[in-house]
Design an enzyme around this catalytic site. Structure first.
Site, PDB file in Angstrom:
ATOM      1  N   SER A 155       0.851  -1.196   0.000  1.00 58.69           N
ATOM      2  CA  SER A 155       0.000   0.000   0.000  1.00 58.69           C
ATOM      3  C   SER A 155       0.882   1.239   0.000  1.00 58.69           C
ATOM      4  O   SER A 155       1.616   1.481   0.962  1.00 58.69           O
ATOM      5  CB  SER A 155      -0.885   0.014   1.247  1.00 58.69           C
ATOM      6  OG  SER A 155      -1.395   1.326   1.437  1.00 58.69           O
ATOM      7  N   HIS A 186      -1.395  -1.706  -4.017  1.00 56.23           N
ATOM      8  CA  HIS A 186      -2.639  -1.464  -3.279  1.00 56.23           C
ATOM      9  C   HIS A 186      -2.839   0.049  -3.164  1.00 56.23           C
ATOM     10  O   HIS A 186      -1.972   0.770  -2.664  1.00 56.23           O
ATOM     11  CB  HIS A 186      -2.515  -2.115  -1.896  1.00 56.23           C
ATOM     12  CG  HIS A 186      -3.756  -2.078  -1.068  1.00 56.23           C
ATOM     13  ND1 HIS A 186      -4.765  -2.993  -1.183  1.00 56.23           N
ATOM     14  CD2 HIS A 186      -4.144  -1.229  -0.072  1.00 56.23           C
ATOM     15  CE1 HIS A 186      -5.721  -2.732  -0.310  1.00 56.23           C
ATOM     16  NE2 HIS A 186      -5.368  -1.660   0.383  1.00 56.23           N
ATOM     17  N   ASP A 236      -5.197   2.949  -1.653  1.00 54.59           N
ATOM     18  CA  ASP A 236      -6.215   3.226  -0.637  1.00 54.59           C
ATOM     19  C   ASP A 236      -6.910   4.548  -0.910  1.00 54.59           C
ATOM     20  O   ASP A 236      -6.339   5.614  -0.704  1.00 54.59           O
ATOM     21  CB  ASP A 236      -5.545   3.284   0.745  1.00 54.59           C
ATOM     22  CG  ASP A 236      -5.176   1.911   1.262  1.00 54.59           C
ATOM     23  OD1 ASP A 236      -6.070   1.052   1.342  1.00 54.59           O
ATOM     24  OD2 ASP A 236      -3.986   1.693   1.591  1.00 54.59           O
ATOM     25  N   MET A 283      -9.699   7.121   0.172  1.00 55.37           N
ATOM     26  CA  MET A 283     -10.501   7.480   1.357  1.00 55.37           C
ATOM     27  C   MET A 283     -11.227   8.793   1.122  1.00 55.37           C
ATOM     28  O   MET A 283     -10.633   9.735   0.595  1.00 55.37           O
ATOM     29  CB  MET A 283      -9.573   7.654   2.564  1.00 55.37           C
ATOM     30  CG  MET A 283      -8.732   6.438   2.880  1.00 55.37           C
ATOM     31  SD  MET A 283      -7.663   6.790   4.275  1.00 55.37           S
ATOM     32  CE  MET A 283      -6.727   5.275   4.345  1.00 55.37           C
ATOM     33  N   HIS A 337      -8.638  -0.128  -3.183  1.00 52.73           N
ATOM     34  CA  HIS A 337      -9.425  -0.344  -1.967  1.00 52.73           C
ATOM     35  C   HIS A 337     -10.213   0.931  -1.693  1.00 52.73           C
ATOM     36  O   HIS A 337      -9.650   1.929  -1.261  1.00 52.73           O
ATOM     37  CB  HIS A 337      -8.453  -0.669  -0.815  1.00 52.73           C
ATOM     38  CG  HIS A 337      -9.117  -0.862   0.497  1.00 52.73           C
ATOM     39  ND1 HIS A 337      -8.410  -0.923   1.685  1.00 52.73           N
ATOM     40  CD2 HIS A 337     -10.427  -1.039   0.842  1.00 52.73           C
ATOM     41  CE1 HIS A 337      -9.253  -1.118   2.688  1.00 52.73           C
ATOM     42  NE2 HIS A 337     -10.481  -1.178   2.204  1.00 52.73           N
ATOM     43  N   MET A 339     -12.428   3.079   0.363  1.00 53.61           N
ATOM     44  CA  MET A 339     -13.018   3.359   1.671  1.00 53.61           C
ATOM     45  C   MET A 339     -13.850   4.621   1.500  1.00 53.61           C
ATOM     46  O   MET A 339     -13.491   5.717   1.946  1.00 53.61           O
ATOM     47  CB  MET A 339     -11.895   3.529   2.716  1.00 53.61           C
ATOM     48  CG  MET A 339     -11.258   2.200   3.092  1.00 53.61           C
ATOM     49  SD  MET A 339      -9.647   2.385   3.855  1.00 53.61           S
ATOM     50  CE  MET A 339      -8.635   2.515   2.393  1.00 53.61           C
ATOM     51  N   MET A 361     -10.332  -6.577   6.890  1.00 57.52           N
ATOM     52  CA  MET A 361      -9.562  -5.508   7.513  1.00 57.52           C
ATOM     53  C   MET A 361      -9.082  -5.982   8.888  1.00 57.52           C
ATOM     54  O   MET A 361      -9.880  -6.418   9.715  1.00 57.52           O
ATOM     55  CB  MET A 361     -10.428  -4.246   7.700  1.00 57.52           C
ATOM     56  CG  MET A 361     -10.718  -3.488   6.427  1.00 57.52           C
ATOM     57  SD  MET A 361      -9.264  -3.041   5.454  1.00 57.52           S
ATOM     58  CE  MET A 361      -8.336  -2.010   6.600  1.00 57.52           C
ATOM     59  N   ASP A 412      -5.563  -6.876   5.303  1.00 59.70           N
ATOM     60  CA  ASP A 412      -5.029  -5.513   5.201  1.00 59.70           C
ATOM     61  C   ASP A 412      -4.996  -4.850   6.571  1.00 59.70           C
ATOM     62  O   ASP A 412      -6.030  -4.697   7.215  1.00 59.70           O
ATOM     63  CB  ASP A 412      -5.948  -4.724   4.245  1.00 59.70           C
ATOM     64  CG  ASP A 412      -5.503  -3.295   4.013  1.00 59.70           C
ATOM     65  OD1 ASP A 412      -4.426  -2.897   4.494  1.00 59.70           O
ATOM     66  OD2 ASP A 412      -6.255  -2.563   3.328  1.00 59.70           O
TER      67      ASP A 412
HETATM   68  C1  DX5 Z   1      -5.956   1.256   6.115  1.00 56.16           C
HETATM   69  C2  DX5 Z   1      -5.595   0.895   4.716  1.00 56.16           C
HETATM   70  C3  DX5 Z   1      -4.419   0.022   4.624  1.00 56.16           C
HETATM   71  C4  DX5 Z   1      -3.161   0.637   5.151  1.00 56.16           C
HETATM   72  C5  DX5 Z   1      -2.192  -0.446   5.473  1.00 56.16           C
HETATM   73  O1  DX5 Z   1      -7.124   1.959   6.123  1.00 56.16           O
HETATM   74  O2  DX5 Z   1      -6.668   0.224   4.081  1.00 56.16           O
HETATM   75  O3  DX5 Z   1      -4.237  -0.469   3.305  1.00 56.16           O
HETATM   76  O4  DX5 Z   1      -2.581   1.531   4.253  1.00 56.16           O
HETATM   77  O5  DX5 Z   1      -1.125   0.139   6.132  1.00 56.16           O
HETATM   78  P1  DX5 Z   1      -0.312  -0.615   7.271  1.00 56.16           P
HETATM   79  O6  DX5 Z   1       0.300  -1.816   6.644  1.00 56.16           O
HETATM   80  O7  DX5 Z   1       0.661   0.413   7.707  1.00 56.16           O
HETATM   81  O8  DX5 Z   1      -1.302  -0.996   8.346  1.00 56.16           O
HETATM   82 ZN    ZN Z   2      -6.199  -0.836   2.150  1.00 52.38          ZN
END
Ligand code: DX5
Ligand code: ZN
Length: 214
Positions: free
Chosen positions: A6, A31, A33, A35, A64, A66, A135, A173
């Site tokens: 990620s 990956h 993310d 948000m 991903h 969110m 998660m 994740d």
């Molecule tokens: C959290 C994300 C993850 C995050 C993982 O909301 O979905 O993908 O970036 O990061 P680490 O490995 O640092 O927990």
């Molecule tokens: Zn993620």
């Protein structure tokens, strides 16, 4: 095992270098993310950034989302170069419609659940997905610690997938490190996301190699 680093934990002033390093590493996917500041408290990045990265990488883009009502952005996300789009069951009014749209846009479809959502909610959607994402931290922030109860949840979902006889990847994740990757894998995960343990390392390529071999 599929390793999907990620980039959220990377240095965004050096995004090009980060992508180049991942391209040249033993990572399988990237990956991404996304948000929205509503489904989760933070805002990360969206379509324009993903579109730029696409020009610099041929890897599988594991997006991903969110995001509340991600159905609004699926087509744009596919046009930006997403290969796999994962949405949260908690974020969709009509999960079926969202998963159908993902596939009709030519992408693989993933479904995710937060740490406190019952794994049973996944069952009705299994025949519509290519991947389930468990998660193992609260979504919205990198660098958190792995929630220990996740291991049992991974085992339960692994059994659910095996019982279904369907070909579905099981991704985990949040908070994955060299210390716990073995446990996560033994519990049944075949796809691992790692943010901080890769991008906060001195040698990013080596951190990816280590996670793959452990
Ligand atoms: C959290 C994300 C993850 C995050 C993982 O909301 O979905 O993908 O970036 O990061 P680490 O490995 O640092 O927990
Ligand atoms: Zn993620």
């Amino acid at each position: 095992m599929i390793l999907s680093p990620s980039i959220l934990a990377g240095d965004f002033t050096k995004l090009g270098d980060t992508i180049r390093m991942v391209n040249e590493s033993q990572a399988d996917w990237i990956h991404l993310d996304v948000m929205d500041g509503v489904f989760v408290p933070n805002i990360s990045f969206g379509m324009p950034v993903i579109k730029s990265i696409r020009k610099n990488s041929n890897m599988i883009f594991d997006v991903h989302m969110m995001v509340t009502e991600p159905i609004r952005y699926i087509k744009d996300m596919a046009d930006c170069g997403a290969d796999l789009i994962t949405v949260h069951v908690e974020a969709c009014e009509d999960v079926d419609a969202c998963l159908e749209l993902i596939r009709s846009c030519g992408c693989k479809a993933g479904i995710s659940i937060n740490p406190h959502t019952s794994v049973d909610v996944l069952e009705p959607f299994l025949d519509m997905v290519d991947l389930v994402l468990i998660m193992s931290v609260q979504p919205g922030l990198g660098g958190q610690s792995y929630i220990e109860e996740s291991t049992e949840r991974i085992k339960q979902v692994k059994k659910m997938i095996d019982d279904s006889g369907l070909d579905i990847l099981l991704e985990v994740d949040g908070g994955i490190t060299n210390e716990n990757v073995g446990v996560v894998k033994s519990a049944g995960a075949d796809t691992i996301v790692a943010g901080s343990s890769v991008f906060k390392a001195q040698d990013i390529k080596k951190a990816i190699e280590d996670l793959r071999t452990l």
